[in-house]
Design a protein around this motif. Structure first.
Motif, mmCIF file in Angstrom:
data_model
loop_
_atom_site.group_PDB
_atom_site.id
_atom_site.type_symbol
_atom_site.label_atom_id
_atom_site.label_comp_id
_atom_site.label_asym_id
_atom_site.label_seq_id
_atom_site.Cartn_x
_atom_site.Cartn_y
_atom_site.Cartn_z
ATOM 1 N N PHE A 107 0.824 0.328 14.332
ATOM 2 C CA PHE A 107 0.024 1.317 13.611
ATOM 3 C C PHE A 107 0.896 2.416 13.009
ATOM 4 C CE2 PHE A 107 -2.169 5.417 13.577
ATOM 5 C CZ PHE A 107 -3.111 5.141 12.604
ATOM 6 N N ALA A 108 1.721 3.064 13.855
ATOM 7 C CA ALA A 108 2.511 4.198 13.367
ATOM 8 C C ALA A 108 3.670 3.735 12.481
ATOM 9 C CB ALA A 108 3.021 5.009 14.553
ATOM 10 N N LEU A 109 4.415 2.755 12.979
ATOM 11 C CA LEU A 109 5.565 2.272 12.217
ATOM 12 C C LEU A 109 5.169 1.738 10.834
ATOM 13 C CD1 LEU A 109 8.586 2.151 12.826
ATOM 14 C CD2 LEU A 109 8.293 -0.247 13.470
ATOM 15 N N PRO A 110 4.094 0.923 10.742
ATOM 16 C CA PRO A 110 3.682 0.467 9.407
ATOM 17 C C PRO A 110 3.378 1.618 8.454
ATOM 18 C CG PRO A 110 2.559 -0.802 11.076
ATOM 19 C CD PRO A 110 3.318 0.260 11.799
ATOM 20 N N LEU A 111 2.799 2.709 8.989
ATOM 21 C CA LEU A 111 2.514 3.835 8.100
ATOM 22 C C LEU A 111 3.809 4.396 7.520
ATOM 23 C CD1 LEU A 111 -0.370 5.801 9.871
ATOM 24 C CD2 LEU A 111 -0.467 4.497 7.751
ATOM 25 N N LEU A 112 4.846 4.453 8.366
ATOM 26 C CA LEU A 112 6.146 4.915 7.870
ATOM 27 C C LEU A 112 6.681 3.962 6.804
ATOM 28 C CD1 LEU A 112 7.926 6.114 11.136
ATOM 29 C CD2 LEU A 112 6.938 7.494 9.305
ATOM 30 N N GLN A 113 6.534 2.670 7.077
ATOM 31 C CA GLN A 113 7.019 1.682 6.109
ATOM 32 C C GLN A 113 6.258 1.805 4.794
ATOM 33 O OE1 GLN A 113 9.585 -0.358 6.062
ATOM 34 N NE2 GLN A 113 8.921 -0.952 3.999
ATOM 35 N N LEU A 114 4.945 2.075 4.901
ATOM 36 C CA LEU A 114 4.136 2.241 3.694
ATOM 37 C C LEU A 114 4.603 3.471 2.920
ATOM 38 C CD1 LEU A 114 1.592 0.941 2.315
ATOM 39 C CD2 LEU A 114 0.273 2.756 3.369
ATOM 40 N N ALA A 115 4.921 4.529 3.663
ATOM 41 C CA ALA A 115 5.416 5.744 3.007
ATOM 42 C C ALA A 115 6.708 5.439 2.269
ATOM 43 C CB ALA A 115 5.638 6.842 4.044
ATOM 44 N N ALA A 116 7.589 4.660 2.916
ATOM 45 C CA ALA A 116 8.842 4.293 2.260
ATOM 46 C C ALA A 116 8.552 3.461 1.015
ATOM 47 C CB ALA A 116 9.723 3.517 3.231
ATOM 48 N N LEU A 127 0.349 -2.478 7.356
ATOM 49 C CA LEU A 127 0.867 -3.616 8.126
ATOM 50 C C LEU A 127 1.490 -4.658 7.195
ATOM 51 C CD1 LEU A 127 -1.532 -4.600 11.030
ATOM 52 C CD2 LEU A 127 0.928 -4.307 11.132
ATOM 53 N N LEU A 128 0.839 -4.868 6.051
ATOM 54 C CA LEU A 128 1.390 -5.805 5.076
ATOM 55 C C LEU A 128 2.786 -5.354 4.644
ATOM 56 C CD1 LEU A 128 1.204 -8.082 2.901
ATOM 57 C CD2 LEU A 128 0.015 -6.449 1.449
ATOM 58 N N VAL A 158 6.131 -7.563 5.318
ATOM 59 C CA VAL A 158 6.946 -7.996 4.189
ATOM 60 C C VAL A 158 8.368 -7.453 4.325
ATOM 61 C CG1 VAL A 158 7.293 -7.745 1.706
ATOM 62 C CG2 VAL A 158 5.041 -8.343 2.589
ATOM 63 N N ALA A 159 8.481 -6.170 4.688
ATOM 64 C CA ALA A 159 9.807 -5.567 4.813
ATOM 65 C C ALA A 159 10.607 -6.240 5.916
ATOM 66 C CB ALA A 159 9.674 -4.080 5.075
ATOM 67 N N ALA A 160 9.918 -6.649 6.998
ATOM 68 C CA ALA A 160 10.625 -7.262 8.113
ATOM 69 C C ALA A 160 10.802 -8.765 7.908
ATOM 70 C CB ALA A 160 9.860 -6.997 9.413
ATOM 71 N N GLY A 161 10.242 -9.278 6.829
ATOM 72 C CA GLY A 161 10.385 -10.701 6.556
ATOM 73 C C GLY A 161 9.598 -11.590 7.500
ATOM 74 N N VAL A 162 8.485 -11.070 8.063
ATOM 75 C CA VAL A 162 7.653 -11.871 8.951
ATOM 76 C C VAL A 162 6.647 -12.650 8.114
ATOM 77 C CG1 VAL A 162 5.995 -11.803 10.839
ATOM 78 C CG2 VAL A 162 7.868 -10.155 10.772
ATOM 79 N N PRO A 163 6.621 -13.981 8.214
ATOM 80 C CA PRO A 163 5.628 -14.737 7.448
ATOM 81 C C PRO A 163 4.224 -14.464 7.983
ATOM 82 C CG PRO A 163 6.810 -16.187 8.948
ATOM 83 C CD PRO A 163 7.473 -14.847 9.048
ATOM 84 N N GLN A 164 3.270 -14.292 7.076
ATOM 85 C CA GLN A 164 1.934 -13.933 7.532
ATOM 86 C C GLN A 164 1.101 -15.163 7.819
ATOM 87 O OE1 GLN A 164 0.987 -11.065 4.347
ATOM 88 N NE2 GLN A 164 0.938 -9.669 6.055
ATOM 89 N N GLY A 165 0.231 -15.025 8.798
ATOM 90 C CA GLY A 165 -0.607 -16.149 9.187
ATOM 91 C C GLY A 165 -1.393 -15.801 10.430
#
Lengths: 303, 278
Positions: A44-53, B120-121, B125-132
């Motif tokens: 939850f938290a980490l993805p938000l950071l990634q989205l911000a990036a 999450l997407l 994507v950034a981590a290169g994890v295939p979605q499924g």
């Protein structure tokens, strides 16, 4: 697991547990919290950071060639300029839906809480019952109800509320009706919870003191139901503003909300920086409105 | 007389609103007996029992239902365990950083689903994890945990601690106390949380849509079919889900009523605060 049952501050407990056991208990809450917290942090938290990036990536990149981090704050301004009508539409639609939902939800919650007597539980189940079946299937059912050949459109045409070619489906009316319908239970349940605790004798006292029913409602019932109202409006407004299913299924591209744009930015156009910037703009706008609203409503503690 | 009118007025409006809320379900149930005139038609055409007799005529739909159930079950088990542990820590223990943890639990419930889905997407994507399948499970556990914590916490906070103290006073070990007193008392809360988690997971579309890859869950199937024409069996599944949930609620309230009556009948043995079911 054994120590789950331990009661640290029992009333009138005798001697404290031996020191070695206390040491174990000091770590225990952290062990209990660790898996869940880690999950929420990672997903939850980490993805938000990634989205911000991602919202600051160079917009000229693409999924196949990769994105470069260029701190492109202009993404936000570009995204807003391109899609501000969708933002406005999202907030206007969900605001109208919220007003409709309050007009319908308040009498419903009040009726169940104060007037329903022994039918109370049954009526409550009826409020929650729509959520027992799939959200999408129910929204598609509105397509049948509002269809051009349906009885509702026929009736409205007969009484001249709609012109002979008037329609409901694929209009803003359908989208707002869908939003109102889909999120109404989230408004009604907290409202019910606070109205249920309302002491009817307070209303009798107000009327003994010569307050008209309207005045009694405004001065007694309404203020006492405020906590439920605040929680309910937030639970309604937040998902309704971000929704794009009603606009997609019941409207046309002319009714598309910001959610539709974000959905297509990520899944159709594959423009991640723009989609990310729009997501954050949406979240910021919602947070700002919620903040102002809580200030105005005069309560700090909600939910 | 005016009071009488005022009372009836409120209940009248309330019943109308309930009608508005129930209308789509009645339509779904009705359409499950419909033979549509064309694939893209949503209007009632002709009565038939075929849809109920052959619910899996469109095998892709039944595959999607099965996939949703698998995801729902895994997500429910994991999120119920994680959430229950967290609820115990929050209600039963003092520790540092409580407000931070509370915030982390509250925020997913206040964040628009759309933002959770897209973020999450972006991460996957950034981590290169295939979605499924498994990325869907991860996402579902994430948004279910908070609801589990809140539900179990409510049950734990309302529990009478003196029952556990009594057990300990009567020389029950900690494990025995947990097994015989605490767990049975919290169980209704855990079951309610699990049911909530399953229904949230089974019905989720927005977050799933961003993290499914090519995996098709039931809501994803309905969404895709909405563009090309919905098979009438979708309404069969919708109606069946509704009936099953209604039966579960009915069974639960019946059990609760029976337990309360048993409590009243034996006020000394089973009475007081110990209600096995709510």
């Amino acid at each position: 697991m054994t120590a789950l049952a331990h009661v640290p501050t029992g009333s009138g407990q005798s001697a404290p547990p031996p020191a070695s056991r206390r040491g174990r208990y000091r770590l225990l809450p952290y062990l209990l919290l660790l898996p869940g917290t880690a999950w929420l942090f990672l997903f939850f938290a980490l993805p938000l950071l990634q989205l911000a990036a991602a919202s600051l990536y160079d917009p000229s990149g693409s999924l196949s060639t990769g994105y470069a981090m260029t701190w492109a704050f202009s993404n936000y301004w570009d995204a807003f300029q391109a899609y501000w009508p969708h933002f406005v539409r999202s907030f206007v639609y969900s605001a109208i839906a919220l007003v409709l939902a309050l007009l319908m939800g308040y009498p419903l919650a009040y009726g169940i809480a104060q007037k329903a007597g022994r039918w109370k539980n049954l009526l409550l189940v009826c409020v929650v019952a729509p959520m027992f079946t799939s959200f999408l299937v129910r929204t598609l059912a509105w397509k049948t109800i509002l269809s051009d050949n349906g009885w509702l459109v026929g009736l409205l045409r007969d009484v001249h509320l709609l012109g002979p070619d008037g329609r409901l489906l694929a209009t803003p009316v359908a989208v707002v009706l869908g939003l109102t319908y889909n999120f109404l239970p989230f408004l009604v349940l907290p409202l019910y919870a606070s109205l249920e605790r309302l002491d009817y004798r307070l209303l009798e006292a107000a009327s003994d003191l010569y307050a008209s029913p309207l005045r009694a409602f405004r001065r007694v019932t309404l203020p006492l139901s405020m906590p439920g109202m605040i929680a309910g409006t937030l639970l309604f407004f937040i998902p309704a503003t971000g929704d794009y299913i009603n606009a997609e299924l019941l409207g046309t591209p002319n009714e598309y909300m910001i959610g539709n744009v974000i959905d297509s930015a990520f899944l159709v156009r594959l423009d991640y920086p723009q989609g990310a910037a729009l997501s954050f703009l949406l979240m910021a706008a919602i947070l700002a409105i919620v903040f102002v609203y809580l200030r105005k409503a005069g309560t700090e503690e909600v939910l | 007389m005016r009071r009488w009118l005022a009372d009836r007025w409120v209940m009248g409006v309330a019943l109308l609103v309930l009608g508005y809320l129930s209308l789509p379900i009645l339509v779904v149930a009705g359409l499950s007996f419909n033979r549509p005139s064309s694939r893209l038609s949503y209007d009632f055409n002709e009565f038939t029992l075929d849809n109920w007799r052959h619910p899996c005529a469109t095998s892709a739909m039944c595959d999607a239902v099965v996939r949703s159930m698998e995801i729902g079950l895994i997500a429910t088990v994991v999120s119920t365990i994680l959430g229950t542990l967290m609820a115990f820590a929050l209600v039963r223990h003092g520790f540092r950083g409580r407000s931070g943890i509370n915030g982390l639990i509250f925020l997913p419930m206040a964040t628009p689903e759309l933002v959770m889905g897209t973020s999450l997407l972006a991460l996957f994507v950034a981590a290169g994890v295939p979605q499924g399948f498994w990325t869907i499970v991860i996402a579902h556990v994430m948004f279910c945990v908070s609801f589990v914590v809140v539900t179990v916490k409510a049950r734990l906070a309302g529990m009478d601690r003196r029952l556990e103290e009594a057990a300990m006073d009567l020389y029950a070990s900690e494990w025995q106390t947990f097994r015989r007193i605490t767990l049975p008392l919290v169980l209704p809360g855990i079951v309610a949380a699990a049911l909530l988690a399953f229904s949230l997971s089974f019905d989720d579309f927005i977050i799933t849509n961003f993290n499914a890859g090519t995996t098709v869950t039931f809501p994803m199937y309905v969404w895709g079919a909405a563009q090309r024409g919905i098979p009438p069996q979708v309404n069969v599944i919708g109606t069946a889900m509704f009936v099953i949930a209604l039966l579960l609620v009915g069974a639960g309230s019946l059990r609760g009523r029976r337990a309360r009556r048993a409590n009243l009948a034996a006020p000394v043995a089973g009475g007081g605060q110990a209600k096995p079911a709510s």
